[in-house]
Design an enzyme around this catalytic site. Structure first.
Site, mmCIF file in Angstrom:
data_model
loop_
_atom_site.group_PDB
_atom_site.id
_atom_site.type_symbol
_atom_site.label_atom_id
_atom_site.label_comp_id
_atom_site.label_asym_id
_atom_site.label_seq_id
_atom_site.Cartn_x
_atom_site.Cartn_y
_atom_site.Cartn_z
ATOM 1 N N ARG A 164 5.117 1.728 3.810
ATOM 2 C CA ARG A 164 5.526 3.048 3.302
ATOM 3 C C ARG A 164 6.179 3.912 4.382
ATOM 4 O O ARG A 164 6.051 5.133 4.371
ATOM 5 C CB ARG A 164 4.343 3.815 2.692
ATOM 6 C CG ARG A 164 3.704 3.164 1.505
ATOM 7 C CD ARG A 164 4.643 3.101 0.308
ATOM 8 N NE ARG A 164 3.915 2.697 -0.874
ATOM 9 C CZ ARG A 164 3.706 1.421 -1.220
ATOM 10 N NH1 ARG A 164 4.184 0.439 -0.495
ATOM 11 N NH2 ARG A 164 3.022 1.153 -2.318
ATOM 12 N N SER A 235 0.210 6.697 -6.177
ATOM 13 C CA SER A 235 -0.842 6.754 -5.148
ATOM 14 C C SER A 235 -0.651 8.033 -4.349
ATOM 15 O O SER A 235 0.431 8.259 -3.804
ATOM 16 C CB SER A 235 -0.722 5.582 -4.175
ATOM 17 O OG SER A 235 -0.817 4.358 -4.846
ATOM 18 N N GLU A 333 0.314 9.821 1.119
ATOM 19 C CA GLU A 333 1.591 9.129 0.990
ATOM 20 C C GLU A 333 2.632 10.080 0.413
ATOM 21 O O GLU A 333 3.812 10.031 0.746
ATOM 22 C CB GLU A 333 1.419 7.927 0.045
ATOM 23 C CG GLU A 333 2.605 6.999 0.046
ATOM 24 C CD GLU A 333 2.821 6.330 -1.282
ATOM 25 O OE1 GLU A 333 3.884 6.587 -1.891
ATOM 26 O OE2 GLU A 333 1.958 5.561 -1.710
HETATM 27 N N1 EPU Z 1 -9.652 -0.570 -6.833
HETATM 28 C C1 EPU Z 1 -10.869 -0.191 -7.370
HETATM 29 N N2 EPU Z 1 -10.946 1.007 -7.993
HETATM 30 C C2 EPU Z 1 -9.879 1.843 -8.121
HETATM 31 C C3 EPU Z 1 -8.636 1.456 -7.573
HETATM 32 C C4 EPU Z 1 -8.545 0.233 -6.933
HETATM 33 O O1 EPU Z 1 -11.857 -0.912 -7.273
HETATM 34 O O2 EPU Z 1 -10.027 2.923 -8.695
HETATM 35 C C5 EPU Z 1 -9.553 -1.893 -6.179
HETATM 36 C C6 EPU Z 1 -8.732 -2.859 -7.024
HETATM 37 O O3 EPU Z 1 -9.535 -3.532 -7.949
HETATM 38 C C7 EPU Z 1 -8.154 -3.790 -5.988
HETATM 39 C C8 EPU Z 1 -7.961 -2.868 -4.786
HETATM 40 O O4 EPU Z 1 -8.816 -1.743 -4.968
HETATM 41 O O5 EPU Z 1 -9.063 -4.777 -5.658
HETATM 42 C C9 EPU Z 1 -6.514 -2.426 -4.614
HETATM 43 O O6 EPU Z 1 -6.083 -1.741 -5.799
HETATM 44 P P1 EPU Z 1 -4.618 -1.982 -6.440
HETATM 45 O O7 EPU Z 1 -4.313 -3.412 -6.502
HETATM 46 O O8 EPU Z 1 -4.559 -1.204 -7.703
HETATM 47 O O9 EPU Z 1 -3.605 -1.389 -5.386
HETATM 48 P P2 EPU Z 1 -3.654 -0.144 -4.402
HETATM 49 O O10 EPU Z 1 -3.800 -0.632 -3.020
HETATM 50 O O11 EPU Z 1 -4.624 0.903 -4.842
HETATM 51 C C10 EPU Z 1 -1.090 -0.269 -3.958
HETATM 52 C C11 EPU Z 1 0.086 0.674 -3.855
HETATM 53 C C12 EPU Z 1 0.658 0.995 -5.231
HETATM 54 C C13 EPU Z 1 1.039 -0.315 -5.927
HETATM 55 C C14 EPU Z 1 -0.218 -1.205 -6.005
HETATM 56 C C15 EPU Z 1 0.052 -2.556 -6.627
HETATM 57 C C16 EPU Z 1 -0.284 2.066 -1.901
HETATM 58 C C17 EPU Z 1 -0.624 3.436 -1.368
HETATM 59 N N3 EPU Z 1 -0.318 1.926 -3.219
HETATM 60 O O12 EPU Z 1 -2.158 0.419 -4.594
HETATM 61 O O13 EPU Z 1 1.855 1.742 -5.024
HETATM 62 O O14 EPU Z 1 1.560 -0.071 -7.218
HETATM 63 O O15 EPU Z 1 -0.720 -1.424 -4.668
HETATM 64 O O16 EPU Z 1 0.758 -3.366 -5.758
HETATM 65 O O17 EPU Z 1 0.023 1.162 -1.137
HETATM 66 C C18 EPU Z 1 2.486 4.041 -4.758
HETATM 67 O O18 EPU Z 1 2.721 3.791 -3.582
HETATM 68 O O19 EPU Z 1 2.648 5.205 -5.256
HETATM 69 C C19 EPU Z 1 1.962 3.004 -5.596
HETATM 70 C C20 EPU Z 1 1.614 3.249 -6.822
#
Ligand code: EPU
Length: 338
Positions: A164, A235, A333
């Site tokens: 990012r 996010s 972010e």
């Molecule tokens: N998780 C939970 N509870 C929650 C949220 C997440 O247990 O409320 C767990 C999920 O089950 C998973 C892990 O945390 O095991 C990661 O969650 P997720 O795969 O949803 O991805 P994230 O790391 O929270 C990132 C990006 C998103 C992108 C997703 C999917 C960042 C800051 N965010 O989210 O990007 O869509 O991966 O690849 O890196 C954005 O940047 O605005 C954005 C939406």
């Protein structure tokens, strides 16, 4: 060039929050962009470059300088052997681009389906989702260097892309993205490592581009607020990157927490959404209309009429609680404009 005054910004952002811009300029060409910068320079006013407004939180009092909205359009295709170079204006909708290249059977950005905002914003924030990052296919970026008013071409390797971040976030204000070029493959290269995609395509060896796009759009529907109902900028925070040693301590303390290695650094990415959900138990928690989204705790959703102050206050609550529970200092972010 058309200049407007006291333009409400809330409707130009996906959060739907924020006061007016003192001056607002719609730049549909490089000439208009240059004129806008000259206008601000003559009045010694700060400039804020607005793309799709999908990753910003604008102060309730608005912005006292010049907002330049980048509306430079156009998509060109140049076939070059096994790939096509797609040259696209910074003001084009990112998802519009993805939809068009999927129709043309070009591979490389399909997992980034449904990400709101413009191409310029995608480059600056180096968007990534579901196993793809835009920097994997970006070839070069054409920018206006605001320090000397010269157009420059910056190659991918010079863009300082990271999680990012990019040269455009590091040297904020120096470069304004005008066009970007992506090298998209003619060969099928499905990227299905993300768990939800693996599950969707468990029985299909060679899913089509369109079916991958549709699967990603479907997954996103289940994780993000419906922007027609309420505001959000996806996010709100970055996932923290910690050292291997710190990650090992956290793994001992929270054995169920997933951790992700980072190919671009030696650090380990900690899923902050998981910590907010399973350690703080704050999923769904709300303060004055701002809420940690019940389907994805890293996302802040804002009911219509919520103030920027309320969103910031909720973010501060999360920041303090994560620091006292886990000793991790988190960063947002979303770009905060005041
Ligand atoms: N998780 C939970 N509870 C929650 C949220 C997440 O247990 O409320 C767990 C999920 O089950 C998973 C892990 O945390 O095991 C990661 O969650 P997720 O795969 O949803 O991805 P994230 O790391 O929270 C990132 C990006 C998103 C992108 C997703 C999917 C960042 C800051 N965010 O989210 O990007 O869509 O991966 O690849 O890196 C954005 O940047 O605005 C954005 C939406």
């Amino acid at each position: 060039m058309h200049i407007e005054e006291h333009v409400p910004l809330a409707t130009l952002t996906t959060f739907g929050i924020g006061g007016p811009a003192r001056y607002f300029i719609w730049a549909t060409s490089l000439d208009e962009l240059r004129e806008g910068l000259r206008f601000a320079d003559e009045r010694q006013l700060p400039v804020f470059v607005l793309g799709g407004g999908s990753n910003v939180l604008i102060d309730d009092r608005g912005f006292g300088g010049v907002v330049i909205h980048i509306a430079i359009e156009g998509i060109q295709y140049e076939v070059a052997g096994s790939h096509t170079t797609v040259i696209v204006g910074a003001g084009e909708s990112w998802d519009g681009l993805v939809s068009e290249v999927v129709d043309k059977e070009l591979w490389g950005i399909e997992n980034l389906s449904g990400v709101p905002g413009t191409v310029g914003g995608a480059v600056v924030g180096n968007i990534g989702a579901y196993g793809q990052v835009q920097s994997q296919t970006l070839q070069w970026v054409e920018v206006l260097n605001t320090k000397n008013n010269v157009i420059e071409c910056i190659e991918n390797t010079q863009c300082q892309f990271g999680y990012r971040e990019s040269i455009f976030t590091h040297d904020a204000g120096t470069y304004i993205v005008v066009r970007a070029a992506y090298a998209l493959s003619h060969e099928a290269k499905p990227e299905l490592s993300y768990a939800d995609l693996q599950k969707t395509f468990a029985d299909q060896a060679n899913p089509s581009l369109l079916s991958i796009r549709e699967a990603v759009l479907h997954i996103r529907e289940g994780k993000f607020p419906d922007l027609l109902q309420e505001g959000s900028a996806g996010s709100f925070f970055k996932n923290p990157i910690v050292s291997k040693e710190e990650a090992a301590v956290l793994r001992e303390r929270y054995p169920d927490m997933p951790q992700f290695s980072m190919p671009e650094t030696t650090g380990v990415k900690i899923p902050l959404g998981w910590l907010i959900d399973h350690v703080l138990h704050l999923k769904g928690y709300s303060e004055d209309g701002a809420r940690l989204f019940e389907k994805q705790a890293l996302v802040i959703a804002a009911k219509r009429g919520t103030s920027a102050n309320a969103v910031r206050a909720l973010a501060n609550t999360v920041r303090e609680k994560i620091f006292s529970a886990c000793g991790i200092a988190i960063e947002h972010e979303v770009k905060i404009i005041s």
